[in-house]
Design a protein around this motif. Structure first.
Motif, short mmCIF file in Angstrom:
data_model
loop_
_atom_site.label_atom_id
_atom_site.label_comp_id
_atom_site.label_asym_id
_atom_site.label_seq_id
_atom_site.Cartn_x
_atom_site.Cartn_y
_atom_site.Cartn_z
N VAL A 267 18.29 15.04 -13.72
CA VAL A 267 17.27 14.76 -12.73
C VAL A 267 16.39 15.99 -12.59
CG1 VAL A 267 16.85 14.10 -10.36
CG2 VAL A 267 18.85 13.25 -11.54
N THR A 268 15.09 15.80 -12.66
CA THR A 268 14.19 16.93 -12.49
C THR A 268 13.54 16.85 -11.11
OG1 THR A 268 12.36 15.66 -13.38
CG2 THR A 268 13.65 16.97 -14.95
N PRO A 269 13.00 17.96 -10.63
CA PRO A 269 12.35 17.94 -9.31
C PRO A 269 11.29 16.86 -9.21
CG PRO A 269 12.57 20.18 -10.08
CD PRO A 269 13.07 19.32 -11.18
N LEU A 270 10.55 16.66 -10.30
CA LEU A 270 9.47 15.67 -10.27
C LEU A 270 10.02 14.28 -9.97
CD1 LEU A 270 6.42 15.59 -10.73
CD2 LEU A 270 6.91 14.75 -13.04
N VAL A 271 11.16 13.96 -10.60
CA VAL A 271 11.76 12.65 -10.39
C VAL A 271 12.11 12.46 -8.92
CG1 VAL A 271 13.74 11.19 -10.93
CG2 VAL A 271 12.67 12.57 -12.72
N THR A 272 12.73 13.50 -8.34
CA THR A 272 13.11 13.37 -6.92
C THR A 272 11.88 13.20 -6.06
OG1 THR A 272 13.08 15.74 -6.58
CG2 THR A 272 15.18 14.77 -7.22
N MET A 273 10.83 13.92 -6.40
CA MET A 273 9.61 13.83 -5.59
C MET A 273 9.04 12.42 -5.65
SD MET A 273 7.07 17.02 -5.72
CE MET A 273 7.79 18.37 -6.58
N ILE A 274 8.96 11.90 -6.86
CA ILE A 274 8.39 10.56 -7.03
C ILE A 274 9.26 9.54 -6.30
CG2 ILE A 274 7.92 8.73 -8.71
CD1 ILE A 274 7.21 11.02 -10.68
N LEU A 275 10.56 9.68 -6.47
CA LEU A 275 11.47 8.74 -5.83
C LEU A 275 11.31 8.80 -4.31
CD1 LEU A 275 13.39 6.84 -7.15
CD2 LEU A 275 15.23 8.46 -6.80
N THR A 276 11.27 10.03 -3.76
CA THR A 276 11.10 10.18 -2.31
C THR A 276 9.81 9.52 -1.87
OG1 THR A 276 12.12 12.33 -2.61
CG2 THR A 276 11.19 11.86 -0.46
N GLY A 277 8.74 9.75 -2.64
CA GLY A 277 7.45 9.17 -2.29
C GLY A 277 7.50 7.66 -2.30
N VAL A 278 8.14 7.12 -3.31
CA VAL A 278 8.22 5.65 -3.42
C VAL A 278 8.99 5.08 -2.24
CG1 VAL A 278 9.24 3.79 -4.77
CG2 VAL A 278 7.97 5.61 -5.90
N VAL A 279 10.07 5.76 -1.87
CA VAL A 279 10.88 5.24 -0.77
C VAL A 279 10.13 5.33 0.55
CG1 VAL A 279 13.03 5.55 0.47
CG2 VAL A 279 13.00 5.78 -1.98
N MET A 280 9.32 6.36 0.68
CA MET A 280 8.55 6.51 1.93
C MET A 280 7.44 5.49 2.05
SD MET A 280 7.83 10.52 2.47
CE MET A 280 9.12 11.70 2.78
N LEU A 281 6.92 5.07 0.92
CA LEU A 281 5.69 4.28 0.88
C LEU A 281 5.70 3.05 1.80
CD1 LEU A 281 3.19 5.09 -0.55
CD2 LEU A 281 3.73 3.49 -2.39
N PRO A 282 6.74 2.22 1.76
CA PRO A 282 6.73 1.04 2.63
C PRO A 282 6.56 1.40 4.10
CG PRO A 282 8.58 0.95 1.12
CD PRO A 282 7.94 2.27 0.92
N ALA A 283 7.27 2.45 4.53
CA ALA A 283 7.17 2.85 5.93
C ALA A 283 5.75 3.29 6.24
CB ALA A 283 8.15 3.98 6.22
N LEU A 284 5.12 4.01 5.31
CA LEU A 284 3.77 4.53 5.56
C LEU A 284 2.76 3.39 5.60
CD1 LEU A 284 3.89 7.66 3.26
CD2 LEU A 284 4.04 7.57 5.73
N ILE A 285 2.93 2.42 4.70
CA ILE A 285 2.01 1.28 4.70
C ILE A 285 2.15 0.49 5.99
CG2 ILE A 285 1.51 -0.92 3.56
CD1 ILE A 285 2.39 0.48 0.94
N LYS A 286 3.37 0.33 6.43
CA LYS A 286 3.62 -0.38 7.68
C LYS A 286 2.96 0.36 8.84
CE LYS A 286 5.81 -3.47 10.24
NZ LYS A 286 5.35 -4.86 10.20
N LEU A 287 3.10 1.67 8.84
CA LEU A 287 2.52 2.48 9.91
C LEU A 287 1.01 2.31 9.93
CD1 LEU A 287 2.94 4.66 12.11
CD2 LEU A 287 2.54 6.36 10.36
N TRP A 288 0.39 2.21 8.75
CA TRP A 288 -1.06 2.03 8.65
C TRP A 288 -1.48 0.72 9.29
CZ3 TRP A 288 -4.96 5.12 7.21
CH2 TRP A 288 -6.19 4.53 6.98
N SER A 289 -0.63 -0.29 9.16
CA SER A 289 -1.03 -1.60 9.66
C SER A 289 -0.73 -1.78 11.14
CB SER A 289 -0.32 -2.69 8.86
OG SER A 289 1.06 -2.62 9.14
N LEU A 290 0.11 -0.92 11.70
CA LEU A 290 0.49 -1.10 13.11
C LEU A 290 -0.49 -0.39 14.04
CD1 LEU A 290 4.33 -0.61 12.82
CD2 LEU A 290 3.15 -2.71 13.42
N ASN A 291 -0.37 -0.69 15.33
CA ASN A 291 -1.25 -0.03 16.30
C ASN A 291 -0.71 1.37 16.62
OD1 ASN A 291 0.96 -0.45 17.82
ND2 ASN A 291 -0.01 -1.79 19.33
#
Lengths: 546, 418
Positions: free
Chosen positions: B303-327
């Protein structure tokens, strides 16, 4: 869910007990007495040495000076129950690591894992004996709460504050001793006595006495109260009271016989170990009468030890006399705890061979009396910790003392606030209370009148609000006294004493606390004598006979 | 209630002064010595001790301030060559410095409590939950770190975000980032929430250029002020701040995804070598040896740092998109913060087990707003604090560990009664 059924009060007590254990566990991280100071070390080494002696020698040799048992080096000088307890813990210890209790070789053994073991034995004793005993006492006494005006502090709050009393935490878990066992037994005995279970009380108290001979400080009230309960009251026959007396006497003697069985042949030799007369009237600086008297008049130069002992005995007996006789002639449940305080305080102030730690023997009955007079008891308990300050300073427990005292004072303030909020029905609690005190004085200022009128009004106001003013004066005195403690503690910690008087600050501290203890002694005596005889014991009998 | 809780825990912290200390104690002493006795230019080059300065400059300034007071206690602790120096005065000073900087945490708690609608919960429950947070006490006052002040600043920033004062919130978050860069994991949530609610007008979806510039310049100013003295050695500073050489997991594995991954790798290696698939003898990798180093997996891909970063970003994404859509209700923001913290905890590179506090502390605020969050809080609180236990290995602390964990349980059941 079942936990919902437990009331708020119960949760409070559970939480308080957990916090109390947490504080004790944290205190164990601090140094113990005599850590790393050969050749004699301190109480920690004494207890470890007793484990070594009891696990390696036959009981007959425990109290005897032999080649294997040098009594000059922390010889066993506590009664048999302590010895048995040390035997038990010593066995566990030698199972864990045999070097801890090896005869001769283990002398002065110190180590991180050993410290943990020793600390845990005290913690276990505390959790098994003292904490449940205190919870039981306040639970048993909690039911009786008469009119709201003189309503005592609620049992749950009193329990928590009792468990947080820093004196016993510091001495047991910091300095290192097993006071929690004898004091726990004392609390159990007291609760049983007040629940009219005389025989159980006798067993507990005799055990306490056989754990630590210092419990003699409390023996007189127990004796007097039990004796007076055996005096035939109107409607009782002489034989039934004689049987009662015989039952108690046999119980006490049986407990003694069982515990002393291995030593019955040299009973008197052991007794001489327990009450060594050649140690002098006091060690170090003790906040009692003799130590203060010694400043002006060097007792040790004038009197031999034996002579001094007789003077002490006479002084103690005459000081215990009023409270004990009062308890015998006019017995009452309400005054029993007070007479415990009075008796132990008299012993502390006037008896022979007193240690500064013995103030705990007064402290615990005061903890039991706490709900009735929270402020006075709080004051006393603070002073009692303050009087041990030189000892705690020597042990390196200053940080622990500051932390625990601060914790105690804050908890007291919060509890009292909570108590006033519920009893005065005021939303502001203590602040409201003080405001009502000040209101009396401010009220006068508002009246615009001639000078004579003001004086008259003032007088009227004073008469009208005598109680409130008395309270105000009391609080001022309390705060001043505690500030005095702070100043003296600060002096002890920061300033170097002048070269001519190296013991200046410890002496000042003990004189200051002794002065307070005299005051408390008078106060508690007056309080006890004010309580009238309790008649319901007789009433019960009459109802039964009719 | 805040005062009472603060002072009572202060007493507990005082009692913990002689407790066990981890190497972090020496780390912070060393940093204090570096900042005190060396010129600014050499702070990030100094390597007498193996514990080199690897926090951002603002924290180094903070250590410098501490060192000024430290010189009143014991001057010897400020000498760089005095490795592992721990006199009584040093211990007292360092412990007291943590205890007193914790007052920032109390202030942050006060701000948080006063920015939520006043009720019994904000008056009593939240202060108790935050101030007596046993994870923080264990990490700061036994293990030894300065998390109190850092989380205090985080709470301050969260409080301003809840009040809707985004500029102040952004300012404090930038300060926080410049003290300890691990909080960058929370930055996505901040970024999305601020962009949506401050830079975009919610009514017309119009881009508010003024707000955007104000916020941007505030954040930039903080960064500039911190990094300006180091402008000609940024490469060295960043090499220290992001040491990717340290390996995927910390010496003690944080209970995250990579711990499972490592275990799977070990198990697979074990089975396959038993069955004879792996003939070549491998250098037996000790991943828990204590020394922080790189290691390679045996069976599964590295596992390289880049992989962990991408994975972390991907996992965060749904929460961030949801936050964008909420009030812009604060509970949405807080929930996203918790999720960001958790995803970085689970998938990040070289995660410490202490990082779980980053989720637990915001979740405590959330827990008094919503009952379902309160249930999650109990579970995460207990498991999270339990996972901190390996930090405090000496057995003398067994009791100290065991008791506080039960406290949140008690408090929460206490809360339910009311």
């Amino acid at each position: 869910m079942f936990c919902v059924k437990l009331s708020c009060e119960v949760w409070l007590v559970i939480l308080g007990a957990l916090v109390a254990v947490l504080l004790r566990a944290c205190t164990t991280l601090h140094p113990y007495s005599g850590a790393g100071s050969p050749p004699m070390y301190g109480d920690y080494e004494a207890q470890r040495h007793w484990m070594e002696i009891t696990t390696n020698l036959r009981p007959l040799e425990w109290y005897k000076n032999t080649t294997d048992n040098d009594l000059m080096y922390w010889g066993l000088d506590y009664p048999p129950l302590t010895a048995y307890h040390m035997y038990l813990t010593g066995k566990i210890g030698s199972f864990l690591n045999e070097n801890w209790t090896k005869l001769h070789e283990s002398r002065g053994f110190e180590g991180e894992s050993h410290k943990i073991f020793m600390r845990y034995t005290v913690l276990a004793a505390d959790i098994v004996m003292y904490i449940p005993a205190l919870i039981f006492y306040f639970h048993a006494m909690g039911g009786q709460s008469p009119d709201p005006k003189t309503r005592p502090l609620s049992p749950s709050l009193a329990t928590i504050l009792g468990l947080l009393y820093p004196g016993i935490i510091l001495i047991d878990h910091g300095h290192f001793q097993y006071n929690c066992i004898s004091l726990g037994l004392l609390v159990l005995a007291t609760s049983c006595l007040l629940l009219d279970m005389n025989l159980t009380a006798a067993i507990f108290f005799t055990s306490a006495l056989n754990y630590k001979q210092m419990e003699l400080y409390h023996a007189l009230p127990f004796f007097m109260y039990m004796l007076s309960s055996c005096v035939p009251k109107p409607g009782q026959s002489l034989t039934s009271s004689l049987i009662k007396l015989a039952q108690i006497a046999i119980t006490v003697m049986a407990v003694f016989a069982i515990l002393w069985a291995p030593f019955n042949r040299d009973f008197f030799a052991v007794l001489r170990r327990l009450f060594p007369l050649d140690r002098g009237v006091f060690e170090d600086k003790v906040s009692n009468f003799w130590c203060v008297f010694n400043i002006f008049y060097k007792l040790k130069l004038k009197f031999g030890n034996y002579e001094m002992m007789r003077i002490c005995l006479f002084a103690t007996v005459s000081m215990v006399f009023p409270s004990s006789v009062d308890l015998f002639l006019r017995p009452s449940r309400k005054k029993f705890v007070l007479s415990l305080i009075n008796s132990s305080l008299a012993f502390f102030l006037f008896s022979y061979q007193v240690h500064e730690k013995s103030i705990l023997l007064v402290g615990v009955p005061v903890v039991l009396y706490f709900p009735q007079k929270p402020f006075v008891c709080f004051w006393f308990l603070c002073i009692s910790v303050f009087s041990m300050l030189p000892l705690l300073y020597k042990d390196g427990l200053i940080i622990a003392t500051i932390a625990l005292m601060l914790f105690y004072v804050i908890s007291f303030r919060v509890s009292i606030e909570h108590f006033y909020r519920s009893s005065l029905n005021a939303s502001d609690g203590l602040a409201e209370y003080y405001r009502s005190l000040l209101h009396v004085l401010l009220d006068i200022e508002y009246k615009q009148a001639t000078q004579i009128d003001i004086l008259k009004l003032t007088y009227k106001q004073i008469v009208k609000n005598k109680e409130t003013l008395k309270n105000l004066a009391f609080h001022v005195v309390l705060v001043t006294s505690l500030i005095g403690c702070l100043v003296l503690s600060f002096a002890l910690l920061v300033f170097e004493p002048p070269e001519r008087y190296p013991d200046l600050f410890p002496l000042l501290i003990s004189a200051y606390s002794a002065l307070h203890f005299f005051g408390f002694f008078l106060y508690f005596n007056v309080k006890q004598l004010q309580i009238p005889q309790e008649f319901d014991a007789i009433k019960n009998v009459k109802i039964k006979s009719s | 209630m805040i005062f009472t809780a603060t002072f009572l825990t202060l007493c507990l912290k005082l009692l913990l002064i002689p407790a066990y200390r981890s190497t972090d104690f020496e780390v912070h002493r060393n940093w204090m010595a570096i900042t005190h006795s060396l010129p600014l230019k050499q702070w990030y080059y100094e390597n007498t001790s193996e514990w080199t300065l690897d926090y951002p400059p603002l924290f180094a300034y903070f250590e410098y301030l501490l060192s000024l007071i430290a010189s009143c206690f014991d001057k010897k602790m400020l000498i760089v060559q005095n490795l592992n120096y721990a006199s009584d005065e040093t211990i007292l000073f360092q412990r007291l410095s943590v205890i007193f900087t914790d007052l920032v945490f109390a202030y942050g708690t006060h701000k948080c409590c006063s920015s939520i609608q006043k009720s019994w919960r904000t008056d009593v429950v939240l202060p108790i939950l935050l101030i007596t947070n046993c994870g923080l006490i264990m990490v700061d006052h036994i293990h030894f770190q300065y998390n109190g002040i850092l989380y205090g600043i985080l709470l301050l920033s969260l409080a301003y975000a809840i009040q809707g004062r985004y500029l102040l919130s952004g300012f404090w978050f930038a300060v926080l980032l410049n003290m300890k860069h691990i909080y960058i994991y929370l930055a996505p949530a901040y970024f999305v929430f601020f962009l949506k609610n401050y830079c975009l007008n919610s009514k017309h979806s119009k881009f508010q250029i003024k707000n955007f510039i104000m916020l941007g310049s505030t954040v930039l100013a903080v960064f500039l002020a911190t990094f300006l003295p180091f402008h000609n050695q940024l490469g060295q500073v960043f090499a220290r701040l992001f040491p990717f050489k340290r390996g995927l997991c910390h010496a003690y594995w944080a209970p995250n995804f990579w711990a499972l991954y490592n275990t799977l790798d070990k198990a697979a290696f074990f089975i396959m070598s038993k069955m004879g698939f792996l003939a070549k003898k491998s250098s037996v990798a000790s991943m828990t040896g204590g020394l922080v180093q790189e290691f390679s997996h045996e069976v599964l891909p590295n596992v390289t740092p880049l992989v962990t970063m991408i994975l972390t970003g991907v996992v965060m994404l749904p929460a961030l998109i949801k936050l964008w859509s909420l009030n812009k209700h604060p509970s949405n923001f807080l929930r996203c913060i918790v999720l960001c913290a958790l995803s970085s905890f689970l998938f990040g590179w070289h995660v410490h087990e202490k990082a779980i506090l980053m989720a637990i502390i915001p979740l405590s605020i959330l827990s008094i707003m919503d009952l379902s969050d309160a249930k999650t809080f109990i579970l995460l609180g207990i498991v999270g604090h339990y996972s901190l236990f390996p930090l405090l290995f000496p057995s003398s602390l067994l009791f100290v560990q065991g008791l506080p964990v039960r406290r949140p349980q008690l408090f929460v059941s206490f809360v339910k009664l009311h």
